[in-house]
Design a protein around this motif. Structure first.
Motif, mmCIF file in Angstrom:
data_model
loop_
_atom_site.group_PDB
_atom_site.id
_atom_site.type_symbol
_atom_site.label_atom_id
_atom_site.label_comp_id
_atom_site.label_asym_id
_atom_site.label_seq_id
_atom_site.Cartn_x
_atom_site.Cartn_y
_atom_site.Cartn_z
ATOM 1 N N ALA A 189 8.134 11.797 6.298
ATOM 2 C CA ALA A 189 7.005 11.582 5.140
ATOM 3 C C ALA A 189 7.118 10.262 5.226
ATOM 4 O O ALA A 189 5.981 10.069 4.753
ATOM 5 N N TYR A 190 7.674 9.292 4.413
ATOM 6 C CA TYR A 190 7.892 8.402 4.065
ATOM 7 C C TYR A 190 6.515 7.479 4.522
ATOM 8 O O TYR A 190 5.648 6.831 4.368
ATOM 9 N N HIS A 191 6.635 7.479 6.118
ATOM 10 C CA HIS A 191 5.746 6.591 7.034
ATOM 11 C C HIS A 191 5.136 7.223 7.086
ATOM 12 O O HIS A 191 3.645 6.268 7.211
ATOM 13 N N ALA A 192 4.868 8.705 6.894
ATOM 14 C CA ALA A 192 3.352 9.424 6.943
ATOM 15 C C ALA A 192 2.469 8.689 5.946
ATOM 16 O O ALA A 192 1.227 8.335 5.765
ATOM 17 N N LEU A 193 3.209 8.649 5.209
ATOM 18 C CA LEU A 193 1.944 8.030 3.362
ATOM 19 C C LEU A 193 2.035 7.013 3.179
ATOM 20 O O LEU A 193 0.533 6.331 3.283
ATOM 21 N N MET A 194 2.709 6.377 3.989
ATOM 22 C CA MET A 194 2.366 4.385 4.392
ATOM 23 C C MET A 194 1.481 4.283 5.161
ATOM 24 O O MET A 194 0.271 3.575 4.970
ATOM 25 N N LYS A 195 1.453 5.157 6.284
ATOM 26 C CA LYS A 195 0.336 4.704 7.088
ATOM 27 C C LYS A 195 -0.802 4.925 7.251
ATOM 28 O O LYS A 195 -2.001 4.658 6.699
ATOM 29 N N THR A 196 -0.706 5.640 6.583
ATOM 30 C CA THR A 196 -2.378 6.332 5.139
ATOM 31 C C THR A 196 -2.539 5.898 4.583
ATOM 32 O O THR A 196 -4.138 5.439 4.500
ATOM 33 N N ALA A 197 -1.853 5.125 3.357
ATOM 34 C CA ALA A 197 -2.203 4.285 2.560
ATOM 35 C C ALA A 197 -3.004 2.760 3.509
ATOM 36 O O ALA A 197 -3.944 2.562 2.559
ATOM 37 N N ILE A 198 -2.350 2.643 4.091
ATOM 38 C CA ILE A 198 -2.817 1.307 4.928
ATOM 39 C C ILE A 198 -3.505 1.473 6.323
ATOM 40 O O ILE A 198 -4.912 0.878 6.106
ATOM 41 N N GLU A 199 -4.151 2.423 6.306
ATOM 42 C CA GLU A 199 -5.333 2.744 7.143
ATOM 43 C C GLU A 199 -6.706 3.027 6.214
ATOM 44 O O GLU A 199 -7.081 2.496 6.782
ATOM 45 N N HIS A 200 -6.020 3.622 5.233
ATOM 46 C CA HIS A 200 -7.384 3.465 4.461
ATOM 47 C C HIS A 200 -7.083 2.317 3.938
ATOM 48 O O HIS A 200 -7.982 2.068 2.516
ATOM 49 N N GLY A 201 -6.729 1.159 3.784
ATOM 50 C CA GLY A 201 -7.336 -0.096 3.215
ATOM 51 C C GLY A 201 -6.573 -0.137 1.698
ATOM 52 O O GLY A 201 -7.195 -0.874 0.852
#
Ligand code: FAD
Length: 559
Positions: free
Chosen positions: A99-111
């Motif tokens: 779940a942590y990685h999923a949150l990081m991925k969204t945050a980074i992919e949205h800049g």
């Protein structure tokens, strides 16, 4: 025998004991952006109307039940450290829940870590702050590496040779959590390591030493020996580190892996056991000759890293404003569904007073935060630059400090269920003090406000110029500003009285923004409740005449 006939004994014993009535339901499947009128207005007002659609899509994404669940899971299953692999090799690997990685991925992919740097335009910081505000409401801990990566850019850019190498991957919208050298990745994250056991606020006490490997100076390689007592997000690919060089305290860029593919000895001793911010790993480390390149000028470490710290302080404002919004949204939602003594809680006068007061706090926090986002967007304008210098520490101190009691009051609105771990409230409450303490604790921020006013008196002019357009809208605010103007000139015991002064400056800024831009119900109640000298007050003590129903209606999310 007819086994289905009513009245058989088994039916009586297995009968349901009661019907579940008069309870709330989860606040899920709603648009965190569209259901936040104050945010939508602030985004448009401060110059990011162009981001409205993107924010609405983001608000819908992060408001989905399964997405909100990621925030709970990332905290229920905290990170774990493997210092070595099973063969005995040093790996310094921190394992996180998916779940942590999923949150990081969204945050980074949205800049959220880079958009104002990769796509600078009017409103870029405002749009990015709004996205960060929404995502932090889902989960705060992952925001630490996102913020640090975002904030590292101004410091990195002090040394173009290093910025040229690192900036493209640090700003890329690629999340790669693998524990491998940066050369093997397309996207990188950056942390920072300043605090040592003997001093966090006073980093001049740092004892970590930097030894040149060959030539000395900016961009040159050194080996660092010492320790850092707090290194959050230790899976970052590089860290900005302070260490003593010949010329004094200096900033360095330290990669997790050496360019030759071996592990750089920034060794993780253990992870902190934190009361909040649990999804984010924070480590104690030792540097055993770790390779690092000098960033900025020798002996000017604080000046170099302060570029980063100014941005992280701004994100503390965003994060605590988001914490307030998340808490009050829960309280408003609950009280719109729960009745006691024959009426919904949000229709009962005393609860209306509490809820409206919590909304006012959150609206004031958001208004100031988004105004500062615009100042960051317009730093080429001297007024905006002076404002950013003075009002970031004011806002960081005030908003972060107001958040713990706000979270607690919101929890109390929900009653006993608000204390339970399966509610979001304990997480919001435990998170609430953190922003106030790191990145310069309360006193440090207040002393920084004094320093700014003494060293650059023009910040005081900029501050009052910012308040001027609100003049005449509220007699209370006018009096407040006149008194403040008189008292700011008083240097007697200035350090001792700094908190009191900064409190008043923060309230003046918030009130001025609200009387200019918020609905009258919000602005009037804010001024009536905050701009008086009646002394300490609890939430729920708004004076008579406040239009609580309007304040509550505007802020209540419809799930
Ligand atoms: C969860 C978490 C994660 C962290 N992650 C990192 C990280 O990644 N990297 C990093 O470098 N640090 C990190 N820190 C450390 C944090 O930045 C420091 O704890 C903070 O700067 C305060 O330093 P200190 O703990 O040494 O307290 P001290 O500096 O000892 O301060 C103690 C108190 O004294 C006050 N004080 C200090 N000076 C004065 C003064 N002159 N007058 C009046 N009061 C004063 C402070 O405001 C504070 O309230 C983290 C902290 C936490 C809680």
């Amino acid at each position: 025998m007819d086994m289905t006939s009513p009245g058989r004994p088994a039916d009586r014993f297995l009968a349901s004991t009661h019907e579940v009535t008069n309870v709330a339901r989860e606040l899920v499947d709603y648009n965190l952006y569209r259901e936040d009128a104050a945010l939508v207005e602030a985004v448009r007002r401060e110059g990011a109307a162009w981001a409205d659609d993107a924010l609405a899509r983001f608000g819908a994404l992060v408001g989905r039940a399964e997405y909100l669940e990621l925030g709970a899971l990332a905290n229920r299953f905290p990170p774990e450290l493997d210092s070595h692999d099973r063969f005995g090799n040093r790996v310094d690997l921190v394992r996180f829940h998916p779940a942590y990685h999923a949150l990081m991925k969204t945050a980074i992919e949205h800049g959220l870590h880079s958009s104002p740097w990769t796509d600078p335009k009017p409103g870029a910081h405002v749009a990015r702050a709004a996205h960060f505000y929404l995502h932090t409401q889902v989960e705060a801990g992952h925001g630490c590496p996102i913020t640090m990566t975002f904030a590292s850019l101004p410091s990195l850019r002090t040394t173009p040779a290093l910025a040229g190498l690192w900036e493209p991957k640090v700003t890329a919208r690629v999340y790669d959590p693998r524990n491998v050298p940066d050369a093997a990745k397309q996207g990188l994250t950056v942390g920072m390591a300043m605090t040592e056991k003997q001093g966090g606020s006073d980093v001049r006490a740092n004892t970590t030493r930097a030894h040149p490997i060959g030539a000395e100076g900016p961009g040159e390689p050194y080996e660092l020996v010492g320790h850092k007592f707090f290194v959050s997000a230790p899976m970052c690919d590089a860290f900005l580190v302070l260490a003593q060089a010949k010329a004094g305290l200096t900033c360095f860029l330290l990669p997790r892996w050496r360019p030759d593919g071996t592990k750089n000895p920034l060794q993780l001793l253990r992870l902190k056991r934190k009361m909040g911010n649990v999804s984010n790993a924070s480590s104690e480390t030792e540097l055993r000759g770790a390779l690092a390149w000098m960033l900025g000028e020798p002996g000017h470490g604080v000046r170099t890293i302060i570029e980063m710290v100014a941005m992280t302080r701004f994100d503390c404002m965003v994060g605590s404003s988001a914490g307030q919004r998340a808490a009050v949204a829960q309280a408003l939602h609950h009280c719109s569904l729960r009745s006691a003594f024959g009426a919904l809680l949000n229709r009962q006068p005393l609860m209306q007073n509490v809820l409206a007061d919590l909304v006012l706090e959150s609206e004031g926090a958001l208004a100031l935060t988004m105004r500062m986002a615009r100042a960051l967007d317009q730093r080429a304008d001297p007024h905006e630059d002076l404002l950013a210098r003075l009002c970031t520490p004011i806002g960081k101190y005030w908003i972060c400090k107001r958040t713990p009691n706000h979270a607690y009051e919101a929890m109390e609105c929900i009653g006993g269920s608000g204390v339970m771990e399966d509610s979001p409230m304990p997480r919001l409450f435990r998170e609430s003090p953190v922003n106030a303490i790191w990145e310069g604790s309360g006193n440090v921020q207040c002393l920084d406000v004094l320093r700014a006013m003494r060293r650059t008196p023009a910040v005081v002019d900029a501050f009052f110029a910012e308040l001027a357009p609100a003049r005449g809208a509220s007699a209370r605010l006018d009096r407040w500003v006149v008194d403040l103007q008189r008292d700011l000139g008083d240097e007697d015991d200035a350090e001792y009285r700094a908190r009191g002064v900064v409190d008043r400056m923060a309230l003046a800024l918030q009130a001025a923004l609200l009387v200019r831009h918020a609905p009258a119900a919000v602005a009037d109640a804010f001024c009536a409740s905050r701009l008086d000298s009646a002394g300490p007050r609890n939430y729920g003590t708004l004076p008579s005449g406040a239009d609580c129903a309007a304040i509550i209606a505007r802020a209540t999310p419809r799930a």
